[in-house]
Design an enzyme around this catalytic site. Structure first.
Site, PDB file in Angstrom:
ATOM      1  N   HIS D  90       0.845  -1.199   0.000  1.00  0.00           N
ATOM      2  CA  HIS D  90       0.000   0.000   0.000  1.00  0.00           C
ATOM      3  C   HIS D  90       0.880   1.249   0.000  1.00  0.00           C
ATOM      4  O   HIS D  90       0.696   2.149  -0.821  1.00  0.00           O
ATOM      5  CB  HIS D  90      -0.930  -0.009   1.209  1.00  0.00           C
ATOM      6  N   ASP D 119       5.888  21.786 -26.432  1.00  0.00           N
ATOM      7  CA  ASP D 119       5.893  20.431 -25.886  1.00  0.00           C
ATOM      8  C   ASP D 119       6.950  20.397 -24.792  1.00  0.00           C
ATOM      9  O   ASP D 119       7.570  21.417 -24.490  1.00  0.00           O
ATOM     10  CB  ASP D 119       6.215  19.389 -26.980  1.00  0.00           C
ATOM     11  N   TRP D 155       7.085   0.259   3.950  1.00  0.00           N
ATOM     12  CA  TRP D 155       7.592   0.993   2.777  1.00  0.00           C
ATOM     13  C   TRP D 155       8.935   1.631   3.065  1.00  0.00           C
ATOM     14  O   TRP D 155       9.664   2.018   2.157  1.00  0.00           O
ATOM     15  CB  TRP D 155       6.583   2.044   2.302  1.00  0.00           C
ATOM     16  N   SER D 183      12.688   6.240 -13.887  1.00  0.00           N
ATOM     17  CA  SER D 183      11.576   6.955 -14.507  1.00  0.00           C
ATOM     18  C   SER D 183      11.407   8.344 -13.891  1.00  0.00           C
ATOM     19  O   SER D 183      11.276   9.342 -14.606  1.00  0.00           O
ATOM     20  CB  SER D 183      10.297   6.137 -14.346  1.00  0.00           C
ATOM     21  N   SER D 184      11.441   8.409 -12.557  1.00  0.00           N
ATOM     22  CA  SER D 184      11.292   9.711 -11.885  1.00  0.00           C
ATOM     23  C   SER D 184      12.415  10.655 -12.275  1.00  0.00           C
ATOM     24  O   SER D 184      12.197  11.843 -12.507  1.00  0.00           O
ATOM     25  CB  SER D 184      11.333   9.555 -10.371  1.00  0.00           C
ATOM     26  N   HIS D 267      13.148  12.129   3.522  1.00  0.00           N
ATOM     27  CA  HIS D 267      12.473  13.346   3.911  1.00  0.00           C
ATOM     28  C   HIS D 267      12.241  14.309   2.748  1.00  0.00           C
ATOM     29  O   HIS D 267      11.133  14.783   2.559  1.00  0.00           O
ATOM     30  CB  HIS D 267      13.076  14.043   5.122  1.00  0.00           C
ATOM     31  N   GLU D 269      11.827  13.374  -0.133  1.00  0.00           N
ATOM     32  CA  GLU D 269      10.761  12.673  -0.859  1.00  0.00           C
ATOM     33  C   GLU D 269       9.379  13.116  -0.369  1.00  0.00           C
ATOM     34  O   GLU D 269       8.452  13.304  -1.155  1.00  0.00           O
ATOM     35  CB  GLU D 269      10.929  11.157  -0.666  1.00  0.00           C
ATOM     36  N   TYR D 271       8.618  15.992   0.684  1.00  0.00           N
ATOM     37  CA  TYR D 271       8.347  17.297   0.092  1.00  0.00           C
ATOM     38  C   TYR D 271       8.126  17.209  -1.399  1.00  0.00           C
ATOM     39  O   TYR D 271       7.402  18.026  -1.972  1.00  0.00           O
ATOM     40  CB  TYR D 271       9.459  18.282   0.460  1.00  0.00           C
ATOM     41  N   SER D 282      -2.036  27.033  -5.078  1.00  0.00           N
ATOM     42  CA  SER D 282      -1.731  28.447  -5.291  1.00  0.00           C
ATOM     43  C   SER D 282      -2.251  28.949  -6.631  1.00  0.00           C
ATOM     44  O   SER D 282      -2.278  30.154  -6.873  1.00  0.00           O
ATOM     45  CB  SER D 282      -0.222  28.681  -5.233  1.00  0.00           C
ATOM     46  N   HIS D 316      14.770  13.344  12.210  1.00  0.00           N
ATOM     47  CA  HIS D 316      13.603  13.400  13.098  1.00  0.00           C
ATOM     48  C   HIS D 316      12.727  12.158  12.935  1.00  0.00           C
ATOM     49  O   HIS D 316      11.822  11.948  13.723  1.00  0.00           O
ATOM     50  CB  HIS D 316      12.802  14.698  12.912  1.00  0.00           C
ATOM     51  N   HIS D 317      13.026  11.338  11.910  1.00  0.00           N
ATOM     52  CA  HIS D 317      12.341  10.049  11.807  1.00  0.00           C
ATOM     53  C   HIS D 317      13.018   9.014  12.687  1.00  0.00           C
ATOM     54  O   HIS D 317      12.576   7.876  12.759  1.00  0.00           O
ATOM     55  CB  HIS D 317      12.376   9.554  10.357  1.00  0.00           C
ATOM     56  N   THR D 342       6.455  26.862   6.042  1.00  0.00           N
ATOM     57  CA  THR D 342       5.191  26.184   5.755  1.00  0.00           C
ATOM     58  C   THR D 342       4.028  27.042   6.234  1.00  0.00           C
ATOM     59  O   THR D 342       3.011  27.187   5.543  1.00  0.00           O
ATOM     60  CB  THR D 342       5.159  24.807   6.433  1.00  0.00           C
ATOM     61  N   LYS D 345       3.164  29.871   3.918  1.00  0.00           N
ATOM     62  CA  LYS D 345       2.321  29.484   2.780  1.00  0.00           C
ATOM     63  C   LYS D 345       0.848  29.527   3.152  1.00  0.00           C
ATOM     64  O   LYS D 345       0.023  30.071   2.427  1.00  0.00           O
ATOM     65  CB  LYS D 345       2.690  28.078   2.318  1.00  0.00           C
ATOM     66  N   ARG D 464       1.952   1.278  15.051  1.00  0.00           N
ATOM     67  CA  ARG D 464       1.552   1.099  13.661  1.00  0.00           C
ATOM     68  C   ARG D 464       1.993  -0.274  13.163  1.00  0.00           C
ATOM     69  O   ARG D 464       2.768  -0.969  13.811  1.00  0.00           O
ATOM     70  CB  ARG D 464       2.132   2.210  12.795  1.00  0.00           C
TER      71      ARG D 464
END
Lengths: 57, 198, 374, 544
Positions: D90, D119, D155, D183-184, D267, D269, D271, D282, D316-317, D342, D345, D464
């Site tokens: 998932h 293009d 994950w 690909s990314s 991290h 990622e 963002y 926006s 922080h993870h 943040t 914004k 979790r």
């Protein structure tokens, strides 16, 4: 360079005047801003690390 | 940045941009691998993670700090898949910073066949590992023991005087892991030296 | 318009529900240590700061949505920047954050001060149980899930402490500073008891430290917090905090029981005795992987029932149980089980579920292998 | 997947007009080959979006398996081994297969239109980077059928659970992640090259719409961190297959090193998955407030600041892995600081609405829900930043609630908002209003019913990634499961909306929304296959 540093600092906070921003982007020298950005990035890391070291005492 | 250029020169700009991003890309991929040794160096300098140096260090000649005592605990463990035991002659010693100390460890292969193992050290609190100097340690190399063989091995260490005053207990844990032949061949963390069993 | 009303009703409802929710114990436990209380108050301070900021920001937003609706004929203004306002709303959060960082730093420093502990406990995570060693006391045991499988499968009614009960809890004295040294035998686990506000990863090959000084006697329950494989949900932590005298008594009882068990090693055990004991041991430490009927779950967990290699090589069977298998979920049981238990469980595995080797293993043979005299 | 594409979301007449354009002299291939070989940014954009929607439903089904098992305490439907594969798949599918490709798809469609380019800069590469995705995810999904099952280590695939103790299929998992990563990266290179080189004459960097800006910064983040992910999984591959011990303590390696490397990628990622969402919102809020975006420059600078800070907060993870005190403090401070840009914004969006002239079309509804719910996720993020408190929050459902608030009513709602906003441009029709509103309200109710109770179950002590739980968490889980099924089912409405919108509906003019001002609204609706073949006239002060 000082101007670039000031703009980078503004970027760190996310606040900038429209006029100043226009000035920055009128100058076609991204190199200065990248250098200033990297420099301020390092300064920022060192500053926070310093605060952390002092706080840990 | 070619923003003001006409479309014709746009193709040139695209080529330049792609080249530059590819360079950054390759750099970042290499950087990821460079982070492994960098992390080791960082750990050794800052004591992050309680890693200790895996080669012998020199004794720092300094006056012994007799004003305070630090308790050094030793814990030995053996992981799965290895009929070995690792024992320490004394569970804990009280030492003065600056002083050099020797503690004896015993390896024993309970199994019938020869096998190889390596004792992996960890220090807690991790901040102490920078101040723990190992002058001689069985953990620098892997050990090979015949079936039923026993081996006495010393650890000579020194806690340097600049050990922070709030650290009063240092715990040293050695975990024995089996060494598979393939594992010894390539290790990103520097070569594992083949030790002699004598 | 209707849209707006629903939005606001929703907002009000959740705002009204929050205090009710907090009062009903849906919140972080206050816990029974000084550290847990500090953490709880940090949690509540930052929570209320967020609530206040939320009320202001969402208030301004919903006011604008309501007041400046196109359907009401609102005409859009043309302003699009205001440096001093921007500076203010950057500076104020910054100040709030600094204000938060100060108490957080103090609490953290306290949590990191493991010095001058009265008691050291080595906590080892293992798929999927915890092992506790009272350093310097010669007392060590493993703590397995106490909930019967029938409750998990739904065959039986679930008990009050479903999944939060163990066969043998960690017993700690109240009022004493207990230092926990954590490590793991296999993958990363995390030892967590919410009431004690201790959560620390147990990492293979490395040792972590944490400490706790429990203030009230009681039973405190927690769980492994880091995904550690299939039975991650089934390795609870239970801490029983007792008065110092009771703790000392318990230590003595524990040692006597171990001594008594050791005596059993020397005598000859009958087949039925071994099978009975073996079934019990198998159920608490082996069945979660190899299944109660010995069918296992290949390829990770091999079947024991009808396993010809196991029946043909009794020595290897025994050494696998004693020393485990490197790089797999099969741990070394030499420190987890005593000679009697190992002999019993090996005998059981060799004679249960249609495995009819007929051979039995005596505790004395195992003891010799382990050379427990040292 | 490709062969079962639903009706083409690109306007039908685009094929008709295609003949005489572009590759003169070559007849454009038709049918399946047309989609396999297309180099048109709009068609590739549609492919990305359809792929991402497919993955969203597959990942969603996995989530529903998880929620169904968690509906009640006890093991009812699946065994723990399979449950772990479901949570892992998932996460992987939603992150790498649904959210990221959706943003790339939107970028493909909208970036050239917003900057007045004909293009993407590298059309053939564009085709290649899309077609890598179905390959990668077919491979990833096929691991579920392999002996020992698919990835079951979360994950975040922490070593050694994902190396020494991993199922045999892990090598294929690594391979598929490599392909998705390539690909990314290719997509990012293409986007950077397009934005930097193909802007309409007269459009300066600071004239670009924020969606373009945020994607430019996102693309740089991708270039910086995807190679690190590639490095990490290559190390895993070597540990598993070639006997190295990067992460294996037995050979002198370090499992914690894995986490440092993973989160150094992970991290930023996070963002990568939220910055383009900022860009979409926006664009939408000013349109439906009929007022220029407040603090355009601050928005750009805040995005850049968030991107830079995202490289300095990774640990922080890892607050409970036993970092030294100084490291713990450093990462707590940097993490708290990231709240500032943040917050800027959110304040800017609110200030944009203040004294505007606001209407509530479906894109605006989703954008408003984004602002509120993303901020809720931001608040819990701020709480998680307080390192001592994180010792209680870490690895509980509180964290699950936090990142789902950021990613579902955050990133996903922004994608939905973007889809509703640009559907008139893509299809020439407005989406069905009633259905869209139903979709919105059911989604909002479903999402909050699912994720809000998770805050409570987490605080009450539920870890979790567990398939079974203690009785005191039962009520929260009933609510979450009901909410999840409601949310899942209401997404079928979205498919219905899209199908109806492609087939017909109220005709949309070129400028489909009254307050919309960017360049894409100057081309007809539906956008013809080829646009801006001669660069448009761009008047910088029209907008800013």
């Amino acid at each position: 360079m000082w101007q670039a540093i000031k703009s980078v600092l503004a970027a760190f906070l996310g606040v900038q005047k429209d006029a100043r921003r226009r000035e920055d982007f009128a100058s076609n020298r991204p190199g200065t801003f990248i250098a200033a950005g990297l420099l301020m990035g390092v300064v920022f890391v060192v500053l926070v690390a310093l605060v952390a070291v002092l706080a840990a005492r | 940045m070619a923003s003001h250029d006409e479309q014709a020169t746009g193709r040139e700009g695209v080529r330049r941009t792609v080249t530059r991003t590819l360079v950054v890309l390759a750099g970042m991929f290499a950087f990821a691998f460079a982070l492994v040794p960098l992390y080791d160096v960082f750990c050794e300098v800052t004591g992050l993670n309680g890693k200790t140096s895996n080669s012998a260090q020199m004794l720092v000649h300094e006056e012994v700090d007799t004003s305070r005592m630090v308790t050094v605990q030793f814990i030995t463990r053996a992981s799965a898949g290895l009929p070995w035991e690792l024992d320490v002659q004394t569970r804990q010693v009280r030492v003065h910073p600056g002083q050099s100390n020797e503690v004896s460890f015993t390896f024993r292969n309970r199994g019938g066949d020869a096998s190889r193992a390596r004792a992996v050290p960890s220090v807690s609190p991790s901040e102490a590992s920078v101040h723990l100097r190992k002058l001689s340690c069985f953990c620098f190399q892997e050990q090979r023991l015949e079936g039923g063989e026993r081996l006495e091995a010393p650890l000579v260490f020194q806690l340097t005087r600049d050990l922070p005053a709030d650290i009063k207990t240092v715990t040293l844990v050695y975990t024995l892991y089996p060494v598979q032949p393939a594992q010894a061949a390539v290790s990103p963390h520097g070569p594992i030296k083949e030790g002699d069993s004598a | 318009m209707r849209t707006l009303l629903v939005w606001m009703a929703g907002g009000l409802a959740s705002a009204a529900l929050t205090p009710i929710a907090l009062a009903n114990g849906w919140n972080m436990p206050v816990g029974v240590t000084a550290v847990s209380r500090d953490i709880y108050s940090l949690h509540m301070i930052i929570f209320w700061i967020c609530v206040v900021i939320g009320v202001i920001v969402f208030g301004a937003m919903f006011y604008s949505l309501f007041r400046y609706r196109h359907s009401r004929g609102a005409k859009a203004a043309t302003f699009h920047e205001h440096t001093s306002v921007e500076v203010i709303w950057t500076a104020i959060p910054l100040l709030i954050l600094v204000g938060m960082a100060v108490p957080a730093t103090a609490t953290l420093k306290n949590m990191y001060d493991t010095s001058e502990a009265d008691l050291d406990i080595m906590v080892t995570g293992q798929q999927w149980r915890w092992r506790y060693e009272y350093l310097g006391e010669e007392v060590a045991f493993t703590s397995n899930l106490g909930t019967p499988r029938e409750q998990i499968s739904g065959a039986d009614e679930k008990g009050e402490h479903y999944l939060l009960e163990v066969d043998e809890p960690l017993v700690l004295p109240v009022g004493q500073k207990v230092r926990l040294l954590l490590t793991s035998d296999d993958v990363i686990h995390s030892w967590w008891v919410p009431d004690l506000a201790v959560k620390q990863d147990a990492i293979p090959g490395f040792v972590n430290e944490n400490w706790v000084r429990i203030e009230e006697p009681g039973i405190y329950r927690g769980q492994c917090a880091e995904l550690c494989g299939k039975d991650h949900a089934f390795m609870p932590v239970v801490v029983e905090a007792v008065e110092q005298e009771r703790f000392d008594e318990w230590l003595v009882e524990r040692k006597e029981a171990a001594a008594q068990e050791a005596q059993g090693v020397d005598r000859e055990w009958g087949m039925d005795e071994l099978m009975e004991r073996g079934e019990q041991v198998y159920g608490s430490v082996c069945a979660s992987c190899h299944q109660p009927d010995g069918t296992g779950n290949p390829p990770a967990f091999p079947a024991l029932a009808g396993n010809q290699a196991l029946l043909d090589e009794p020595e290897r069977h025994i050494s696998t149980v004693i020393d485990g298998v490197s790089g797999s979920a099969m741990p070394a049981f030499r420190n987890t089980l005593n000679a009697v238990e190992i002999a019993a469980v090996v005998t059981y595995e060799r004679n249960a579920w249609g495995n009819e080797s007929g051979d039995s293993v005596q505790p004395s043979e195992i003891a010799e292998l382990l050379e427990q005299d040292e | 997947m490709a062969s079962t594409l639903p009706p083409k979301p690109t306007p039908e007449h685009s094929t008709a007009t295609a003949g005489g354009m572009a590759e003169a002299g070559h007849a454009r291939p038709r049918g399946l080959m047309r989609w396999l070989l297309t180099t048109n940014h709009k068609e590739i954009g549609s492919l990305y979006l359809i792929f991402s929607l497919t993955m969203f439903f597959i990942g969603g089904i996995f989530a529903l398996v998880v929620r169904a098992e968690l509906f009640q305490p006890g093991l009812q439907l699946v065994q723990p081994e399979f449950f772990n594969q479901m949570t892992t798949m998932h996460g992987l599918i939603m992150v790498f297969g649904a959210i990221m490709p959706a943003f790339v798809g939107l970028a493909n469609w909208m970036v050239p239109l917003q900057i007045g380019a004909p293009d993407m800069a590298l059309p053939r590469l564009n085709n290649f980077s899309f077609w890598l995705l179905p390959v990668a995810f077919t491979l990833l999904l096929s691991t579920l059928l392999m002996p020992g099952g698919g990835p079951n280590f979360g994950w975040t695939f922490y070593a050694p659970l994902s190396t020494t103790y991993a199922p045999p299929s892990t090598t294929f998992f690594i391979l598929s992640l490599h392909i998705a990563g390539i690909s990314s990266i290719l997509g990012a290179i293409n986007i950077i090259a397009t934005i930097l080189n193909l802007r309409a004459p007269g459009m300066r960097m600071m004239d670009m719409p924020l969606f373009v800006w945020t994607w430019l910064i996102t693309a740089f983040l991708l270039i910086a961190v995807m190679p690190v992910l590639a490095g990490v999984i290559t190390m895993m591959l070597m540990d598993i297959n070639f006997g190295t011990s990067f992460f294996n303590a037995a050979g002198g390696g370090d499992p914690v090193l894995f986490q440092h490397l993973f989160w150094f990628f992970g991290h930023p990622e996070v963002y990568i998955m939220i910055l383009p969402a900022f860009g979409i919102v926006s664009a939408i809020i000013p349109t439906f407030s009929r007022k220029r975006l407040f603090g355009y420059a601050s928005m750009v600078y805040a995005t850049a600041a968030i991107a830079i800070l995202s490289f300095l907060v990774w640990a922080h993870h890892m607050f409970v892995v036993g970092l030294p005190l100084v490291a713990e403090l450093f990462f707590m401070y940097t993490t708290m600081l990231i709240a500032v840009p943040t917050g800027v914004k959110v304040f800017n969006w609110v200030a944009t609405m203040f004294r505007g002239s606001i209407s509530f079309e479906p894109p605006m509804l989703f954008a408003l829900a984004f602002v509120v719910q993303f901020t809720v996720g931001g608040f819990s993020g701020l709480m998680l930043a307080i390192s001592p408190a994180d010792f209680q929050y870490h690895d509980t459902y509180f964290v699950v609630a936090h990142f789902h608030y950021v990613l579902v009513p955050g990133a996903l709602f922004a994608i939905l908002a973007g889809a509703y906003y640009w559907l008139p441009k893509w299809t020439g029709h407005y989406p069905h209003l009633r259905l869209s509103q139903w979709h919105f309200w059911l989604s909002v109710i479903g999402v909050n019913l699912t994720f809000f109770p998770m805050h409570f179950s987490g605080l009450a002590g539920m870890p979790r990634r567990i398939p079974d739980y203690a009785l005191q968490f039962a009520d929260f889980n009933v609510a979450s499961s009901l909410g999840a099924f409601l949310f899942g089912a209401s997404q079928l409405l979205f498919v219905l909306v899209i199908i109806k919108c492609v087939r017909g509906g109220e005709k949309a003019p070129a400028k489909a929304w009254e307050g919309a001002e960017d360049l894409e609204w100057s081309v007809p609706s539906p956008a013809p296959l080829h646009t801006f073949e001669t660069p448009p006239d761009f008047h910088p002060h029209r907008q800013h």
